[in-house]
Scaffold this motif. Sequence first.
Motif, mmCIF file in Angstrom:
data_model
loop_
_atom_site.group_PDB
_atom_site.id
_atom_site.type_symbol
_atom_site.label_atom_id
_atom_site.label_comp_id
_atom_site.label_asym_id
_atom_site.label_seq_id
_atom_site.Cartn_x
_atom_site.Cartn_y
_atom_site.Cartn_z
ATOM 1 N N LYS A 211 42.316 36.376 45.129
ATOM 2 C CA LYS A 211 41.374 37.472 44.937
ATOM 3 C C LYS A 211 40.768 37.430 43.539
ATOM 4 O O LYS A 211 39.597 37.741 43.349
ATOM 5 C CB LYS A 211 42.081 38.812 45.165
ATOM 6 C CG LYS A 211 42.611 39.026 46.587
ATOM 7 C CD LYS A 211 41.486 39.131 47.592
ATOM 8 C CE LYS A 211 42.033 39.408 48.996
ATOM 9 N NZ LYS A 211 40.972 39.417 50.022
ATOM 10 N N PHE A 212 41.566 37.074 42.562
ATOM 11 C CA PHE A 212 41.080 37.026 41.191
ATOM 12 C C PHE A 212 40.165 35.822 40.966
ATOM 13 O O PHE A 212 39.232 35.870 40.175
ATOM 14 C CB PHE A 212 42.262 37.015 40.224
ATOM 15 C CG PHE A 212 43.067 38.276 40.285
ATOM 16 C CD1 PHE A 212 42.635 39.421 39.633
ATOM 17 C CD2 PHE A 212 44.245 38.330 41.014
ATOM 18 C CE1 PHE A 212 43.369 40.595 39.704
ATOM 19 C CE2 PHE A 212 44.977 39.503 41.091
ATOM 20 C CZ PHE A 212 44.541 40.642 40.428
ATOM 21 N N ILE A 215 36.418 36.511 41.587
ATOM 22 C CA ILE A 215 35.686 37.465 40.761
ATOM 23 C C ILE A 215 34.313 36.945 40.348
ATOM 24 O O ILE A 215 33.307 37.653 40.431
ATOM 25 C CB ILE A 215 36.518 37.857 39.510
ATOM 26 C CG1 ILE A 215 37.658 38.782 39.928
ATOM 27 C CG2 ILE A 215 35.643 38.532 38.468
ATOM 28 C CD1 ILE A 215 38.594 39.141 38.793
ATOM 29 N N LYS A 216 34.253 35.688 39.914
ATOM 30 C CA LYS A 216 32.954 35.161 39.459
ATOM 31 C C LYS A 216 31.941 35.072 40.593
ATOM 32 O O LYS A 216 30.734 35.249 40.377
ATOM 33 C CB LYS A 216 33.132 33.806 38.781
ATOM 34 C CG LYS A 216 33.539 32.670 39.697
ATOM 35 C CD LYS A 216 33.551 31.339 38.925
ATOM 36 C CE LYS A 216 33.902 30.169 39.830
ATOM 37 N NZ LYS A 216 33.876 28.877 39.086
ATOM 38 N N ASN A 218 31.947 37.131 43.257
ATOM 39 C CA ASN A 218 31.548 38.514 43.520
ATOM 40 C C ASN A 218 30.434 38.935 42.564
ATOM 41 O O ASN A 218 29.448 39.565 42.958
ATOM 42 C CB ASN A 218 32.748 39.456 43.356
ATOM 43 C CG ASN A 218 33.820 39.209 44.397
ATOM 44 O OD1 ASN A 218 33.528 38.761 45.492
ATOM 45 N ND2 ASN A 218 35.063 39.488 44.051
ATOM 46 N N TRP A 219 30.599 38.584 41.290
ATOM 47 C CA TRP A 219 29.595 38.910 40.282
ATOM 48 C C TRP A 219 28.281 38.198 40.586
ATOM 49 O O TRP A 219 27.194 38.782 40.472
ATOM 50 C CB TRP A 219 30.112 38.530 38.904
ATOM 51 C CG TRP A 219 29.106 38.642 37.805
ATOM 52 C CD1 TRP A 219 28.539 37.635 37.086
ATOM 53 C CD2 TRP A 219 28.531 39.857 37.284
ATOM 54 N NE1 TRP A 219 27.650 38.134 36.151
ATOM 55 C CE2 TRP A 219 27.624 39.497 36.253
ATOM 56 C CE3 TRP A 219 28.699 41.208 37.604
ATOM 57 C CZ2 TRP A 219 26.892 40.444 35.534
ATOM 58 C CZ3 TRP A 219 27.966 42.143 36.885
ATOM 59 C CH2 TRP A 219 27.083 41.768 35.874
ATOM 60 N N PHE A 236 29.715 46.386 39.912
ATOM 61 C CA PHE A 236 30.809 45.425 39.801
ATOM 62 C C PHE A 236 32.122 46.117 39.446
ATOM 63 O O PHE A 236 33.171 45.795 40.006
ATOM 64 C CB PHE A 236 30.463 44.379 38.740
ATOM 65 C CG PHE A 236 31.430 43.235 38.666
ATOM 66 C CD1 PHE A 236 31.661 42.434 39.772
ATOM 67 C CD2 PHE A 236 32.106 42.947 37.490
ATOM 68 C CE1 PHE A 236 32.548 41.365 39.715
ATOM 69 C CE2 PHE A 236 32.993 41.884 37.418
ATOM 70 C CZ PHE A 236 33.220 41.100 38.537
ATOM 71 N N SER A 237 32.076 47.085 38.553
ATOM 72 C CA SER A 237 33.278 47.826 38.169
ATOM 73 C C SER A 237 33.847 48.587 39.361
ATOM 74 O O SER A 237 35.051 48.547 39.633
ATOM 75 C CB SER A 237 32.956 48.800 37.027
ATOM 76 O OG SER A 237 32.499 48.116 35.893
ATOM 77 N N PHE A 239 33.266 47.951 42.493
ATOM 78 C CA PHE A 239 33.692 46.947 43.467
ATOM 79 C C PHE A 239 35.101 46.440 43.156
ATOM 80 O O PHE A 239 35.955 46.351 44.043
ATOM 81 C CB PHE A 239 32.702 45.783 43.463
ATOM 82 C CG PHE A 239 33.098 44.634 44.350
ATOM 83 C CD1 PHE A 239 32.679 44.575 45.657
ATOM 84 C CD2 PHE A 239 33.910 43.605 43.870
ATOM 85 C CE1 PHE A 239 33.057 43.518 46.482
ATOM 86 C CE2 PHE A 239 34.287 42.554 44.675
ATOM 87 C CZ PHE A 239 33.857 42.510 45.990
ATOM 88 N N LEU A 240 35.360 46.105 41.902
ATOM 89 C CA LEU A 240 36.666 45.575 41.511
ATOM 90 C C LEU A 240 37.785 46.569 41.767
ATOM 91 O O LEU A 240 38.834 46.216 42.304
ATOM 92 C CB LEU A 240 36.653 45.182 40.034
ATOM 93 C CG LEU A 240 35.964 43.881 39.662
ATOM 94 C CD1 LEU A 240 36.064 43.652 38.159
ATOM 95 C CD2 LEU A 240 36.563 42.697 40.412
ATOM 96 N N ASN A 243 38.179 47.067 45.755
ATOM 97 C CA ASN A 243 38.666 45.911 46.502
ATOM 98 C C ASN A 243 40.011 45.394 46.004
ATOM 99 O O ASN A 243 40.776 44.825 46.785
ATOM 100 C CB ASN A 243 37.604 44.809 46.493
ATOM 101 C CG ASN A 243 36.437 45.155 47.398
ATOM 102 O OD1 ASN A 243 36.480 44.927 48.596
ATOM 103 N ND2 ASN A 243 35.394 45.755 46.826
ATOM 104 N N THR A 244 40.328 45.619 44.733
ATOM 105 C CA THR A 244 41.676 45.308 44.254
ATOM 106 C C THR A 244 42.692 46.236 44.907
ATOM 107 O O THR A 244 43.768 45.797 45.339
ATOM 108 C CB THR A 244 41.751 45.434 42.723
ATOM 109 O OG1 THR A 244 40.839 44.505 42.136
ATOM 110 C CG2 THR A 244 43.157 45.140 42.217
#
Length: 267
Positions: A211-212, A215-216, A218-219, A236-237, A239-240, A243-244
């Motif tokens: 998942k981590f 991240i790029k 997703n951005w 993005f904030s 979203f993180l 979804n986390t």
Amino acid sequence: MSSANKMVSIITPVYNGEKYIGRTIQSVVNQTYSDWELIIIDDCSTDATSKLVHEASEADRRIKLIKLKVNQGAAAARNAGIKASGGRFIAFLDGDDVWLPGKLETQLDFMLTNEVSFTYSAYYAVKDEIKILRKAPLKITYSATLLNPRIGCLTVIYDTAVLGKVYMPNIRKRQDWATWLSILKAIKETKGITFPLAEYTVRDNSLSSNKFKLIKYNWEVLRLHKPNILPALLYFSCFLVLNTYKAVRERQKFYSLKRKSERLEKY
């Protein structure tokens, strides 16, 4: 593309999938709806994947094999399948997932009855024979999908008679989410089926560290749709965080159910 054509072109990218591809194919063969073609794109596998698909195509001419000469990733593989497709409807099914038998019949009836050109459904996430339902909303919008990509690729069908052939952006990850956003941006909203029609195979690394690594990507997708940096950062904030939380909750559910299953097996 004639609207009278009701054939479904099923796009299946696969890489070193000999362990799963047989059951994926069988889940399509078992469909109650029979007007389909299954286009399997082998992205330079080094195992027996192509051999297994070739044998299946010999037994059922609706199954077709495309072999890529260079490994290009899921987006390029899916796009090769879309380009070769002859059906009015485009559906997606990866080489380690399966459909429930009534998937195509149920979803096509839903699309034609409700006059929608892009649909999805709920599905099961499956790991070690443990199933968790991934829910799907009855309606979904472009804005909601920016924050929460709840559409499972293995459940999507779209109508080329309305949308034309929609290709995926050539990025290594999250290309499916980017595609759904592009479609929803054009049609504003759509409807889906709230009960499960498919089963998604959860791999070990998809529950945690992977998942981590996304991240790029997703951005990158969010920047395609939010070119201004401040709105993109805000989305993005959110979203993180969202979804986390979802990923952690699902991991906890899997491990909790697994422990219960192991305790039951002892008795």
